[in-house]
Design an enzyme around this catalytic site. Structure first.
Site, PDB file in Angstrom:
ATOM      1  N   GLU A  34       0.831  -1.215   0.000  1.00 50.35           N
ATOM      2  CA  GLU A  34       0.000   0.000   0.000  1.00 50.35           C
ATOM      3  C   GLU A  34       0.860   1.257   0.000  1.00 50.35           C
ATOM      4  O   GLU A  34       1.906   1.311   0.645  1.00 50.35           O
ATOM      5  CB  GLU A  34      -0.895  -0.002   1.243  1.00 50.35           C
ATOM      6  CG  GLU A  34      -1.797   1.212   1.345  1.00 50.35           C
ATOM      7  CD  GLU A  34      -2.549   1.318   2.671  1.00 50.35           C
ATOM      8  OE1 GLU A  34      -3.567   2.014   2.713  1.00 50.35           O
ATOM      9  OE2 GLU A  34      -2.108   0.689   3.668  1.00 50.35           O
ATOM     10  N   LYS A 104      -9.449   2.651  -2.265  1.00 48.20           N
ATOM     11  CA  LYS A 104      -9.676   2.082  -0.935  1.00 48.20           C
ATOM     12  C   LYS A 104     -11.026   2.508  -0.369  1.00 48.20           C
ATOM     13  O   LYS A 104     -11.366   3.688  -0.351  1.00 48.20           O
ATOM     14  CB  LYS A 104      -8.542   2.525  -0.008  1.00 48.20           C
ATOM     15  CG  LYS A 104      -8.543   1.885   1.375  1.00 48.20           C
ATOM     16  CD  LYS A 104      -7.321   2.360   2.142  1.00 48.20           C
ATOM     17  CE  LYS A 104      -7.190   1.760   3.526  1.00 48.20           C
ATOM     18  NZ  LYS A 104      -5.991   2.266   4.231  1.00 48.20           N
ATOM     19  N   CYS A 138      -5.360  -2.802   2.881  1.00 47.94           N
ATOM     20  CA  CYS A 138      -5.065  -2.614   4.302  1.00 47.94           C
ATOM     21  C   CYS A 138      -6.306  -2.656   5.202  1.00 47.94           C
ATOM     22  O   CYS A 138      -6.852  -3.725   5.461  1.00 47.94           O
ATOM     23  CB  CYS A 138      -4.282  -1.311   4.488  1.00 47.94           C
ATOM     24  SG  CYS A 138      -3.277  -1.275   6.005  1.00 47.94           S
TER      25      CYS A 138
END
Length: 231
Positions: A34, A104, A138
Site C-alpha cells: 500500500e 480504498k 489494508c
C-alpha cells in the site's frame, strides 16, 4: 518493500528494481504494498507528492509489466483525480493493460486518512492468467463487506497494506481467518521500514484456502515467492 517516506522518485526506482529481480526469478505475478510511492501518511507538502490519475503508475509500472511479461498488482499509491485524493490500487496484466483501478473503501480514521482521502467503492474482480482475483487495501480487511465481496467472487485475494509492526500479528490472523472461511487464497504484501514515526511490520505472507500459511516473509525487505496450483 521498504519505501522511503515522502520520496516518490526513490520509491519508483526501488519498485522497478524489485520487480525486475522477481521477474528474473521466474515470477508470474509481482505484488507491491500500500502507498508505496509516498509511505503512509504524509501530511505536509502532500499535494506535491501525489500521482495524478495514476499516470506515473500506468506509464512506468504498466510498461514494466509489458516489458517483463509479468502481471503486476501495483499495490496502491497516493493519487489525485478530478480534484479529489484517493488511495488507489492498479493492476496490470502481462501486456501492460490496466485491468483494475480500485480506490480504498475503508479509510484508516485513527491516523486521519479520512481527512485526506475520499473513500472509493466496493472491490471488484479481475482476471490474471485465467484466475479470478480481487484486491483489498489494508484497513479494508477489517470490514465484512469488502472482504465478503472480494472473497466470494474470486479465487485469490490480494491484500496490499502498510500495517504497523506493533499490530502485524492481527493482519496475519485476519488473512488466515478469511482464507479459511471463504476457501480462497490470500496474498498479503505489507510494507516495512519507517514512515514518520511509525514502524511498519513487513511479514508479508501467502495463505492457503485452509487458512494455513504457505510462505511468510520477515520484518525487513525481501522478495517472497510461493507456488500454488488452482483447482
Amino acid at each position: 518493500m521498504n519505501m522511503t517516506y515522502k520520496k516518490p522518485d526513490e520509491n519508483f526506482n526501488r519498485a522497478d528494481f524489485l520487480i525486475r529481480k522477481a521477474a528474473k526469478g521466474g515470477c508470474d505475478t509481482a505484488v507491491l504494498p500500500e502507498m508505496w510511492n509516498t509511505g503512509f501518511l504524509p501530511k505536509s507538502n502532500f499535494e506535491a507528492l501525489l500521482d495524478t490519475d495514476c499516470e506515473r503508475v500506468k506509464s512506468q509500472i504498466g510498461s514494466l509489466a509489458r516489458e517483463l511479461n509479468v502481471n503486476i498488482v501495483a499495490g496502491s499509491v497516493a493519487n489525485i483525480r478530478n480534484g479529489k485524493r484517493y488511495n488507489t490500487a492498479c493492476v496490470f496484466d502481462r501486456s501492460g493493460r490496466l485491468v483494475l483501478e480500485y480506490d480504498k473503501t475503508n479509510l484508516f480514521y485513527p491516523m486521519g486518512e479520512d481527512r485526506y482521502f475520499t473513500a472509493g467503492n466496493s472491490p471488484c474482480t479481475f482476471t490474471l492468467d485465467g484466475i479470478k482475483c480481487s484486491v483489498i487495501i489494508c484497513f479494508d480487511i477489517r470490514f465484512d463487506n469488502p472482504v465478503k465481496i472480494a472473497s466470494e467472487n474470486s479465487n485469490l485475494v490480494f491484500t496490499v497494506s502498510q500495517w504497523p509492526n506493533v499490530r502485524v500479528n492481527q493482519l496475519e490472523a485476519l488473512a488466515k481467518a478469511h482464507a479459511e472461511k471463504y476457501g480462497v487464497y490470500y496474498a498479503v504484501c505489507n510494507s516495512c521500514g519507517t514512515a514518520g514515526e511509525t514502524v511498519y511490520g513487513g511479514n508479508s505472507l501467502f495463505c492457503g484456502k485452509n487458512g494455513k500459511i504457505i510462505a511468510k516473509a520477515g520484518e525487513t525487505e525481501e522478495i517472497l515467492t510461493a507456488d500454488i496450483l488452482f483447482d
